[in-house]
Design an enzyme around this catalytic site. Structure first.
Site, PDB file in Angstrom:
ATOM      1  CD  GLU A   1      -2.528   1.241   2.620  1.00 49.09           C
ATOM      2  OE1 GLU A   1      -2.875   0.244   3.264  1.00 49.09           O
ATOM      3  OE2 GLU A   1      -2.604   2.400   3.056  1.00 49.09           O
TER       4      GLU A   1
ATOM      5  CB  CYS B   1      -2.831   5.642   3.685  1.00 49.35           C
ATOM      6  SG  CYS B   1      -3.887   4.509   4.581  1.00 49.35           S
TER       7      CYS B   1
END
Lengths: 483, 483
Positions: free
Chosen positions: A229, A266
């Site tokens: 990620e 994020c």
């Protein structure tokens, strides 16, 4: 764990994980679920000890960290439940069909088995939920894979103490030695990633680090899956009707979301697209001005934010609306499209950009300017249904999670969650790092052909002794199978 | 299609596939299923025309090729059925839970969406089932991805004609132009693989070619998933009890399996492990001697087989038991372990090796000598149950399909099938290239958060208008959802 793991310690961790893999992987699902619950219980019990260490090392506040422990242990228990219920093993049984055309079909029974030891690169911004006891670890353990976590240097003491709690809990519960291990050091992590005993890796972090580690994983003599990620801008698009209906709520929600956790998510909304003449500037500036100063996770991240912010502020066409504990910038779609690469670069921290668009065509152009993202959000009203139906496919093409009238920060842990998106938000966009299906990243199927019950694993036997959910001749059922 | 695709033709194919992707991907599952069935019908109708071309180009016999057309069209229809039934979309719905801890949970609805244009590298040994209209194509179309097939040079005219039939059928049925395309030429395939419009690739072929293409795919600026089926030895292990009970059947079955299709199957049993003193040499030699001479697929494969056979026959400790249309070699586990790398190398064609073992410990050592394989087979009797339970985990660790008292050639197309195995038999061992779940390779999840029915795709709406199978709050059901 302020020192790098030595070569001898790394070898010991790898050997132990490799030795644990067959027994841990072959453990009965209900037994493994018990071990995972033991880890959750131990972490909950240690929360009062762990949270202060996390506060000191991450500068995050107590309430947030306490909630994060609960999120992490809830996640472990969710995986334990699904493992026990059986769906995590995705059992599929097709009984023999002597009449099948063009040739008779044998009895086939498919189940997901663990890949083997998994290496997890921990993140800094969630010291629990995306670190030592985070989602990658929980899903890999549920899959039946021993886990070695490469600690994030941002919270070394917390990492070490969390690992001790987990290892002790696993040992007491009866899991094989080597089921869980912790290592530290950048080069140590790279060495581990190259080791043939490591069969898959999970990573949460920056785009450059993720890309570099990905390349190592997939070009090894024996390539392994690497789930990374990396980075995400998480644009939010607001229609005129939404502004008219609840402009002030949107302004407040946006500022709350992009400054949550000092902007170190994020899923932080990096851009808010508003129609020209939205009339929200004053309120936005006021809300941003009211954000309290708070320390960032560590000096490296603080420095990265400073230089990123400095860079963004100097981009032609980008104006500063408010600067303080949090920064609000402004530009237009026309200017964004002219300097797309400069403006559409993630800046990790408390900054976001209001982008003004002029009409629906520009809104669509703005959507189409984006590459892959973890999330994309639309704020719209019932009257916008036609527009929304036109925009949703464009958002779907660019994001793993599409939100309606919400904010992307906050990632629920459940069956349906998808936390992942097209490159560059992740490498491995067909998989999720949050939610039940995250375990699939660490499982591979095996099909047994015409094997008798006497030698099959319990989950594949005709009688379905544990009563788990199985797909039998196309239909999901907990029924027994008749050969 | 005896000429390489020109750069202009390639650009046209890529542009057409890219242009088709949104409409083809957004097509209703039942509509897409209809298009796929139209392709199957057209191929069946063209079978009498296509099979003679295939016979001429592949040297394979009529009955085999006719069966392969039926297998391929049956596969297309299976995907159409499952697409319509809905399980292919893996819909998961978690309704909102205001009481969830530590934070309330939003409404989340997850569905698999197509990645985009898929590049398929066709194989030579199945001119239908693993070529232009093969499993990679069928599963990608079902997933909603336009497909460009890079034709195998072994059957250029068949490839071109098959593609024409498919394109015509798709056009007549109303699928978007560009849903399917064909290209030819090695360099053309590499150029296509590097093109940003290609979002995933499937490959069936040799280990060196597969490794090289894999590296290109995963190190592109935007890495894409590459699913490669490379090579496999498919060992068969036979217990003494099985020899005692049905030694002659085993000998006959083995020779039939390794010489099927002139040994040109990726699932050919490359080694047969027999207990010392099995007493089957005479019968095996007789059976191999009775194999009729038959041409191989093409000169390249024939030359590869000749040199591979020559190499194998010269390995120390390997003896020739029978040489003719098919070749039977013999060695022992002791010798195999001493020259593992030389003996355990796939030789594509009508050759196999009998390996004699001396006791159960040597049998286990033999199993443990293998790396990843598509299949591993055990021939045993009820009395061997304890031994089998000990061996099965070792076989499971090394293979994607584990057979009991059968032969690995023949890969049934069904829900439970798994055709894939640990590296080097495949890259991407967590996925299958045959069976319903093969479509997953070309799908990624998207989760919609709190989106109202008015804007959601039909498959995610509360009312479940098509009545498909969905996992709702953890349980698979076709029921409506109440928010």
């Amino acid at each position: 764990m302020t020192q790098d793991t030595t070569p001898a310690e790394l070898e010991q961790a790898l050997a132990a994980a490799s030795a644990a893999a067959p027994a841990f992987g072959a453990s009965e699902p209900a037994v493994r679920a018990g071990w995972i619950r033991a880890v959750a219980d131990a972490l909950d019990a240690a929360s009062d000890e762990l949270v202060p260490i996390a506060m000191r090392e991450s500068s995050l506040p107590q309430a947030r960290l306490t909630g994060e422990v609960a999120r992490s242990t809830g996640q472990l228990r969710m995986f334990a439940d699904v493992l026990e219920e059986g769906s995590l093993l995705e059992v599929i049984i097709d009984t023999a069909d002597a009449q099948a055309k063009p040739v008779p079909r044998p009895d086939l029974r498919r189940v997901l088995v663990p890949l083997g030891p998994v290496l997890v690169f921990a993140a800094s911004n969630f010291p629990f939920a995306f670190s030592v006891c985070g989602g990658d670890t929980a899903s890999a353990l549920a899959a039946g894979c021993p886990v070695i976590v490469k600690a994030h240097p941002g919270h070394p003491e917390l990492s070490a103490r969390t690992a001790e709690v987990m290892i002790e809990a696993l040992k007491t519960a009866g899991a094989p030695d080597g089921t869980f291990g912790l290592i530290a050091g950048f080069d140590v992590g790279v060495t581990a990633l190259k080791d043939p005993r490591i069969t898959a890796a999970g990573f949460t972090g920056s785009v450059p680090a993720g890309k570099a580690l990905h390349e190592i994983a997939v070009t090894r003599p024996e390539p392994i899956p690497f789930y990374g990620e990396l980075g995400s801008l998480n644009p939010v698009f607001v229609t005129q009707a939404a502004i008219d209906a609840r402009g002030k709520d949107i302004a407040g929600g946006y500022v709350g979301s992009f400054t949550l956790g000092v902007g170190q998510f994020c899923t932080k909304p990096g851009l808010l697209f508003l129609p020209t003449g939205h009339g929200l500037q004053e309120q936005l500036v006021e809300a941003v001005g009211g954000v309290a100063d708070a320390p960032m996770l560590n000096d490296r991240i603080k420095d990265g934010f400073s230089s990123g912010l400095d860079r963004l502020e100097k981009v032609d066409g980008v104006r500063v609306w408010s600067a303080g504990a949090a920064t609000l910038l402004q530009t237009t779609v026309t200017e964004l499209l002219a300097r797309r690469d400069e403006i559409l670069e993630e800046c990790f921290g408390p900054v976001s950009i209001v982008v003004e668009y002029d009409g629906i065509d520009q809104l669509k152009q703005a959507v189409e300017a984006f590459e892959g993202n973890l999330t994309a959000t639309l704020h719209a009203e019932d009257a916008d249904a036609d527009l929304a139906r036109e925009l949703l496919p464009l958002l779907t093409a660019r994001a793993g999670r599409v939100l309606w009238n919400g904010w992307p920060t906050g990632v629920a842990v459940s069956w349906a969650q998808h936390h992942g998106g097209p490159f560059p938000s992740t490498v491995g966009s067909i998989h999720t790092s949050v939610g039940v299906t995250a375990a699939r990243r660490f499982q591979r199927p095996v099909a047994y052909q015409d094997a008798p019950d006497a030698v099959l694993p319990d989950v594949l036997k005709d009688s379905n002794p544990a009563g788990i959910s199985r797909r039998v001749n196309g239909t999901v059922t907990t029924d027994e199978v008749t050969r």
